[in-house]
Motif scaffolding. Sequence first.
Motif, PDB file in Angstrom:
ATOM      1  N   VAL A 480       4.171  46.152 -11.270  1.00  0.00           N
ATOM      2  CA  VAL A 480       5.536  45.752 -11.648  1.00  0.00           C
ATOM      3  C   VAL A 480       5.279  44.176 -11.956  1.00  0.00           C
ATOM      4  N   GLY A 481       5.913  43.731 -13.206  1.00  0.00           N
ATOM      5  CA  GLY A 481       5.379  42.306 -13.566  1.00  0.00           C
ATOM      6  C   GLY A 481       6.044  41.343 -12.643  1.00  0.00           C
ATOM      7  N   CYS A 482       7.019  41.620 -12.088  1.00  0.00           N
ATOM      8  CA  CYS A 482       7.973  40.394 -11.049  1.00  0.00           C
ATOM      9  C   CYS A 482       7.415  40.730  -9.531  1.00  0.00           C
ATOM     10  N   SER A 483       6.253  41.540  -9.401  1.00  0.00           N
ATOM     11  CA  SER A 483       5.700  41.516  -8.033  1.00  0.00           C
ATOM     12  C   SER A 483       5.175  40.288  -7.592  1.00  0.00           C
ATOM     13  N   PRO A 484       4.128  39.780  -8.396  1.00  0.00           N
ATOM     14  CA  PRO A 484       3.559  38.493  -7.957  1.00  0.00           C
ATOM     15  C   PRO A 484       4.562  37.300  -7.586  1.00  0.00           C
ATOM     16  N   LEU A 486       7.446  37.737  -6.043  1.00  0.00           N
ATOM     17  CA  LEU A 486       8.235  37.948  -4.942  1.00  0.00           C
ATOM     18  C   LEU A 486       7.165  38.202  -3.631  1.00  0.00           C
ATOM     19  N   SER A 487       6.899  37.025  -3.176  1.00  0.00           N
ATOM     20  CA  SER A 487       5.798  36.965  -2.175  1.00  0.00           C
ATOM     21  C   SER A 487       6.203  37.721  -1.045  1.00  0.00           C
ATOM     22  N   GLY A 488       7.603  37.563  -0.503  1.00  0.00           N
ATOM     23  CA  GLY A 488       8.172  38.103   0.759  1.00  0.00           C
ATOM     24  C   GLY A 488       8.499  39.547   0.641  1.00  0.00           C
ATOM     25  N   ALA A 489       8.301  40.299  -0.359  1.00  0.00           N
ATOM     26  CA  ALA A 489       8.605  41.714  -0.533  1.00  0.00           C
ATOM     27  C   ALA A 489       7.537  42.604  -0.146  1.00  0.00           C
ATOM     28  N   HIS A 522      13.141  34.317  -1.824  1.00  0.00           N
ATOM     29  CA  HIS A 522      13.323  34.900  -3.106  1.00  0.00           C
ATOM     30  C   HIS A 522      14.310  34.208  -4.071  1.00  0.00           C
ATOM     31  N   TYR A 523      15.607  33.817  -3.290  1.00  0.00           N
ATOM     32  CA  TYR A 523      16.605  33.299  -4.000  1.00  0.00           C
ATOM     33  C   TYR A 523      16.207  32.033  -4.692  1.00  0.00           C
ATOM     34  N   ARG A 524      15.474  31.446  -3.863  1.00  0.00           N
ATOM     35  CA  ARG A 524      15.051  29.966  -4.321  1.00  0.00           C
ATOM     36  C   ARG A 524      14.021  30.018  -5.700  1.00  0.00           C
ATOM     37  N   TYR A 525      13.151  31.009  -5.909  1.00  0.00           N
ATOM     38  CA  TYR A 525      12.467  31.164  -7.096  1.00  0.00           C
ATOM     39  C   TYR A 525      13.279  31.692  -7.963  1.00  0.00           C
TER      40      TYR A 525
END
Length: 728
Positions: A480-484, A486-489, A522-525
């Motif tokens: 998924v494109g958003c994966s990079p 979201l480093s904490g997922a 995640h919220y900061r990004y």
Amino acid sequence: MVHLVIWSFTASSSSSWRVMNRTGAYDKLYAFSFMCQLVILSIVSLKILGVCSRAEDRKIIVADFLPLNSMKDQATGQWCFTWDQDSLLLQLKDGFSSDVEVIYVGCLDADIDISEQEEVSQKLMEEYKCMPTFLPPELFQMYYHGFCKQQLWPLFHYMLPICLHKGDLFDRSLFQAYISANKKFAEKVMEVINSDDDYVWIHDYYLMLLPTFLRKRLNQVKIGFFLHSPFPSSEIYRTLPVREEILKSLLNADLIGFQTYDYARHFLSCCSRMLGLHYESKRGYIGLEYYGRTVSIKILSVGIHIGRLQSVLNHPATASKVQEIEKNFQGKKLLLGVDDMDLFKGISLKLLAFELLLERHPTLREKIILVQIVNPTRSMGKDVKEAIEDTLLITERINNSYGTPGYEPVVLIDKPIPFHEKIAFYVAAECCIVNAVRDGMNLVPYEYVVCRQGTEEMDKSRGFHVGSTHTSTLIVSEFVGCSPSLSGAFRVNPWSIEDVSDALYRSINSGETERQMQHEKHYRYVSTHDVAHWARSFSQDLKRACKDHYSWRCWALGFGLNFRRERGITCSCKKGRKRRWKKGICPQGNKQQRMERIALSVNPTPHHTHHLETCEQPLTQLRHDAQGNESVGNAHSCTDLAGWVQLCFSLFICKWVFCSFLAFLCCITSSFSCCFGLVEIVGVAVSNAASNAASSLLKRLWSLKSTTKTGILHSTLASLVSLSMLLT
């Protein structure tokens, strides 16, 4: 453009006066026409200055559908329209300044009768700044549900039609419908565009041929294209029979945007392997050399509209729904999935992983619940029907195997629900899982993080203290494109059911501190990379790309779609600087040499080649001029070039007649209002190709020795430049 008007008038004036001195042509009619030229060119210059000043603040957004909701009032029979607040096209306006005029071009989500289309178009343009594109039902079916959804969309998601029952083979008639639809979109854009200073932003794979049709009509139009879907690797993309046509059309844009670096890398690889093009990185920007133009590549992920989500979170209906959900699932951990119903969202794989989790860990039964929300899809192909059937069968099997009275492990919501109810599930869920096997970006994780952050009013309604910490847990597919971002997922391979099941187990048993740290990161990004940041950044890069492009006169090349690669005049000359070959387009000699030349490529259309060889001698002299540094190259022959120039003599007469006629009207009306109107009617829209063509050839002839014949030719070409400002 204004510089060209002033320069052409000055050149025409000086050359014409020299010719009159030699021939003794001092009659009053000629002098009157000459003065009329001054008046008309002054008027046109002022008009163009006004148009340019207004056009700087205009952006035309082109997409498959307009950001509108359509509904027909059964009582009055009138169509009613409202803004779709959830549309990304509407939300991106937050990235523009308040003085920017935004115009939308696209289809409506309703069937408008032919008799009502003109009225609806006028209403939408006046009230919403929207230009609807009406496609016949048969054409829309072949274009949208045919070529886009059955051929492009599966291919871009790495699905090949290996067997007939696994996908639809390429159909040339569907591609022709795709071409026709893109042409109609181009016609609508031409209706609303004011000048070459307007910026056109095209969205997604539905309109990948649009840059070619716009560039063919306005060669200086500023075009940006953003692909929201994935772009496949070259090994997959090369299977498309019309691969080169689509690549060449995209390269007619000034800026091409992708969601991730991988998608951009795949595109560059396709251009390199199939078109032989080279790319390089300069000062942090990736540029692709294409026929003398540097097409910029932009890598920027789409964001979400945080203000929109926060306003829904503060709505009383949302707080009420959150309380209802928490009451119904009290004592249980809520896992959430929100996906569109299609083959690539991995809903069936997600359910299988959840089934394995319940099988391996019996203690989790009756303690966890998976709520799967399925968004309705616009296309209902056989693949979608198979995905729906698989989802229903697996859900029923899980509930029958592990469910008890009053407990269903899987809650499937396969009907449309209000947006505030979806937000309420985001707030109540302790973990969100996105298990797509291939997706462009997928903004569900971003929305989940923002909703878990909540607002002060939401915290109060849930009984939380103001300023209390928040947590969230994400399981995201690595495809998924958003994966990079979201480093904490927990990143998983959706094809591995065991990996997804283990990730579900770890997310359920993760500690409070770990979940809090992941959420804050995640919220900061997400809060700093919202939709406004995305739109603003893309717009700035588009301006930067266009600013460099149009200091070069290099037009009408590489259209694709069987258009001729070189039409009319093509000139590559830096404005206001020494004339040099631009890197990558020099057809002769060593590329390392910095030759001070100007390339004039002439490819006249067949109906121009029969003209007399009036100018063959001076052009031959110019071509073989050993003293100068300039050369005329890549022409069919001097005869063809002379035929093109001969056409200038005919237009020369038309220009003087037209100027005299306008001057006469100005005299009898004692104002310029009539002249303004006529100029607008015949077209102030400039034929840039003709202007640059005459300008280029004129600069060559300027270096010749002054003779009567070359002086007349000089005057004629300058007159053509002036006429192109008035006649298209």
